[in-house]
Scaffold this motif. Structure first.
Motif, mmCIF file in Angstrom:
data_model
loop_
_atom_site.group_PDB
_atom_site.id
_atom_site.type_symbol
_atom_site.label_atom_id
_atom_site.label_comp_id
_atom_site.label_asym_id
_atom_site.label_seq_id
_atom_site.Cartn_x
_atom_site.Cartn_y
_atom_site.Cartn_z
ATOM 1 N N ARG A 1 0.837 -1.207 0.000
ATOM 2 C CA ARG A 1 0.000 0.000 0.000
ATOM 3 C C ARG A 1 0.869 1.254 0.000
ATOM 4 O O ARG A 1 0.633 2.202 -0.755
ATOM 5 C CB ARG A 1 -0.932 -0.013 1.207
ATOM 6 N N GLN A 2 1.887 1.259 0.842
ATOM 7 C CA GLN A 2 2.777 2.422 0.913
ATOM 8 C C GLN A 2 3.556 2.620 -0.392
ATOM 9 O O GLN A 2 3.840 3.757 -0.786
ATOM 10 C CB GLN A 2 3.742 2.268 2.087
ATOM 11 N N ILE A 3 3.902 1.535 -1.043
ATOM 12 C CA ILE A 3 4.647 1.636 -2.303
ATOM 13 C C ILE A 3 3.829 2.361 -3.371
ATOM 14 O O ILE A 3 4.367 3.183 -4.136
ATOM 15 C CB ILE A 3 5.054 0.231 -2.814
ATOM 16 N N VAL A 4 2.541 2.066 -3.450
ATOM 17 C CA VAL A 4 1.719 2.629 -4.535
ATOM 18 C C VAL A 4 1.175 4.022 -4.228
ATOM 19 O O VAL A 4 0.733 4.721 -5.151
ATOM 20 C CB VAL A 4 0.545 1.698 -4.908
ATOM 21 N N MET A 5 1.203 4.456 -2.976
ATOM 22 C CA MET A 5 0.548 5.714 -2.624
ATOM 23 C C MET A 5 1.132 6.943 -3.343
ATOM 24 O O MET A 5 0.369 7.834 -3.749
ATOM 25 C CB MET A 5 0.567 5.924 -1.115
ATOM 26 N N PRO A 6 2.448 7.069 -3.535
ATOM 27 C CA PRO A 6 2.941 8.239 -4.275
ATOM 28 C C PRO A 6 2.397 8.314 -5.698
ATOM 29 O O PRO A 6 2.089 9.412 -6.187
ATOM 30 C CB PRO A 6 4.463 8.043 -4.260
ATOM 31 N N ALA A 7 2.286 7.164 -6.369
ATOM 32 C CA ALA A 7 1.714 7.162 -7.717
ATOM 33 C C ALA A 7 0.242 7.564 -7.671
ATOM 34 O O ALA A 7 -0.259 8.244 -8.584
ATOM 35 C CB ALA A 7 1.874 5.792 -8.367
ATOM 36 N N MET A 8 -0.467 7.151 -6.627
ATOM 37 C CA MET A 8 -1.856 7.573 -6.453
ATOM 38 C C MET A 8 -1.936 9.095 -6.334
ATOM 39 O O MET A 8 -2.814 9.748 -6.920
ATOM 40 C CB MET A 8 -2.443 6.931 -5.188
ATOM 41 N N GLN A 9 -1.009 9.674 -5.589
ATOM 42 C CA GLN A 9 -1.002 11.122 -5.416
ATOM 43 C C GLN A 9 -0.654 11.840 -6.714
ATOM 44 O O GLN A 9 -1.215 12.901 -7.019
ATOM 45 C CB GLN A 9 -0.014 11.511 -4.307
ATOM 46 N N ARG A 10 0.270 11.275 -7.491
ATOM 47 C CA ARG A 10 0.589 11.884 -8.791
ATOM 48 C C ARG A 10 -0.625 11.843 -9.707
ATOM 49 O O ARG A 10 -0.887 12.788 -10.461
ATOM 50 C CB ARG A 10 1.787 11.164 -9.427
#
Length: 312
Positions: free
Chosen positions: A295-304
């Motif tokens: 979950r933490q790995i994908v969160m920055p891409a979610m924010q982008r």
């Protein structure tokens, strides 16, 4: 973002490299962890292309292909051309880290300690005497581009080095001075070092079989090193990650000479996520279970992705 607002995650796995089998394992594991929180789809990539039809206006990609057309920036370049946001390092940083020599050049500028090495092709390969004269009798022969310890050889003395060079396949190769001491790997999450994992393979060499066969390698969580050495390793890891322009997640590998002096080896922009992989264990050192780590790995891409929507 609310759970219902998250875009669908399309995991791209498999790939065309000799690390395909590892990628298939990584993709399946990450899929099972992410589907606990997100809408997720698995897409097997078996040729050097990615179809736009795999995506909608409400989806992002998670490339998990190791090696060629995964970690070399080519898949990322296609995704960017299609306007697809994705998890992981961008085109340039992926291409840099795929090439161990370019990676070393980048991190050296920032004072990261490196193992001495010689890079060459078959057209300009050194002789054994030159190798031992510059690097000593004990060396490591490996491809400049590649992972999972495939085609890596530990060599000792001029005869072994000469014999290995004589039968070397065409390609871009490097020989490094061999460092004797503990081997460690450090996961990076959003630019910060996670736990330093000590690697203890049966037989002493962390090759492909020992990496991916359960029970053949033991991981120390964290590595049995002094607090000062662990701190230096984590600092070097973060410096290297930033120097190469990486983002989201990755893994740095090092050797620690006599358990006291760490040397940078390489940086992996798409580390393995299999049941025997090191990256999840590095997360365990920080208290992350597998689903929260993913979950933490994908969160920055979610924010982008969210930022893109706000600018439209």
């Amino acid at each position: 973002m609310k759970e219902s607002d998250y875009p669908k995650i399309v995991i791209l796995y498999g790939g065309i490299s000799n690390e395909r089998a590892v990628s298939l394992m990584s993709g399946k594991r990450v899929y099972h962890e992410l589907k606990l929180n997100f809408d997720v789809e698995l897409v097997d990539i078996d040729k050097p292309e990615i179809a736009r039809t795999h995506f909608t206006d409400n989806s992002i990609a998670f490339p998990l292909m190791h090696g060629e057309f995964g970690e070399d920036g080519k898949a990322q370049k296609i995704l960017e051309a299609m306007g697809i946001h994705y998890v992981g390092s961008d085109v340039e940083s992926s291409a840099i880290c795929m090439n161990k020599i370019l990676t070393k050049q980048k991190v050296a500028v920032h004072g990261v300690r490196l193992t001495p090495s010689i890079a060459f092709t078959l057209d300009n390969k050194p002789d054994a005497k030159t190798v031992t004269g510059q690097l000593g009798n004990d060396v490591v022969l490996k491809p400049v581009c590649g992972g999972s310890t495939l085609d890596v050889s530990l060599l000792s003395g001029e005869k072994e080095i000469s014999d290995a060079l004589e039968i070397l396949a065409p390609g871009y190769w490097m020989i490094e001075k061999r460092i004797f001491g503990p081997e460690v790997s450090i996961g990076v999450l959003n630019g910060k070092s996670m736990g330093v994992v000590g690697i203890n393979p049966e037989g002493g060499f962390h090759d492909y079989a020992r990496k991916y066969t359960p029970g053949l390698t033991k991981h120390e969580l964290p590595a049995n090193l002094s607090a000062d050495v662990l701190k230096e390793i984590q600092h070097m890891t973060e410096v290297a990650f930033a120097a190469c322009g990486c983002r989201d997640f990755g893994r740095v590998d090092m050797m620690v000479e006599d358990g006291k002096t760490p040397y940078f080896l390489e940086l992996n922009t798409i580390p393995g996520m299999t049941p025997t992989s090191i990256y999840p264990d590095s997360g365990k050192c920080m208290g992350y279970d597998s689903d929260e780590l993913c979950r933490q790995i994908v969160m920055p891409a979610m924010q982008r992705f969210k930022s893109k929507l706000l600018t439209v």
